[in-house]
Scaffold this active site. Sequence first.
Site, PDB file in Angstrom:
ATOM      1  N   CYS A 216       0.828  -1.213   0.000  1.00 29.37           N
ATOM      2  CA  CYS A 216       0.000   0.000   0.000  1.00 29.37           C
ATOM      3  C   CYS A 216       0.863   1.264   0.000  1.00 29.37           C
ATOM      4  O   CYS A 216       1.598   1.512   0.956  1.00 29.37           O
ATOM      5  CB  CYS A 216      -0.899  -0.049   1.233  1.00 29.37           C
ATOM      6  SG  CYS A 216      -1.737   1.484   1.636  1.00 29.37           S
TER       7      CYS A 216
ATOM      8  N   CYS B  90       0.203   3.702   2.840  1.00 30.23           N
ATOM      9  CA  CYS B  90       0.699   3.098   4.086  1.00 30.23           C
ATOM     10  C   CYS B  90       2.200   3.344   4.228  1.00 30.23           C
ATOM     11  O   CYS B  90       2.699   3.614   5.327  1.00 30.23           O
ATOM     12  CB  CYS B  90       0.421   1.600   4.107  1.00 30.23           C
ATOM     13  SG  CYS B  90      -1.328   1.161   4.028  1.00 30.23           S
TER      14      CYS B  90
END
Length: 101
Positions: A29, A32
């Site tokens: 991600c 992230c």
Amino acid sequence: MAIIHLTQDNFDAVAGQGLVLVDFWATWCGPCKMQAPVLEQLDAECGDSVKICKVDVDEQPALARKFRVMSIPTLIAFQDGQVKATRVGYQDLESLKDMLK
């Protein structure tokens, strides 16, 4: 204090006491990855007043389901095991500090 990686086995023991910020994330991600250094900075600034934790949703899907994590990153602040605040998506340092007030 170092960032703690949570699993089904240690989640309740760690998140059940005090002020805890949990980042639900995944290795693939992009947002992230952007969130990680902000969490490191928050950890350095807050010291022992808050525990910063991470849950890899790919490795711990049951925890992600339990907290209805549909998008990542999802950040959930807990106070003594109770959900205090939830934010979805990348959060800057000030937003994270605001969550913990």
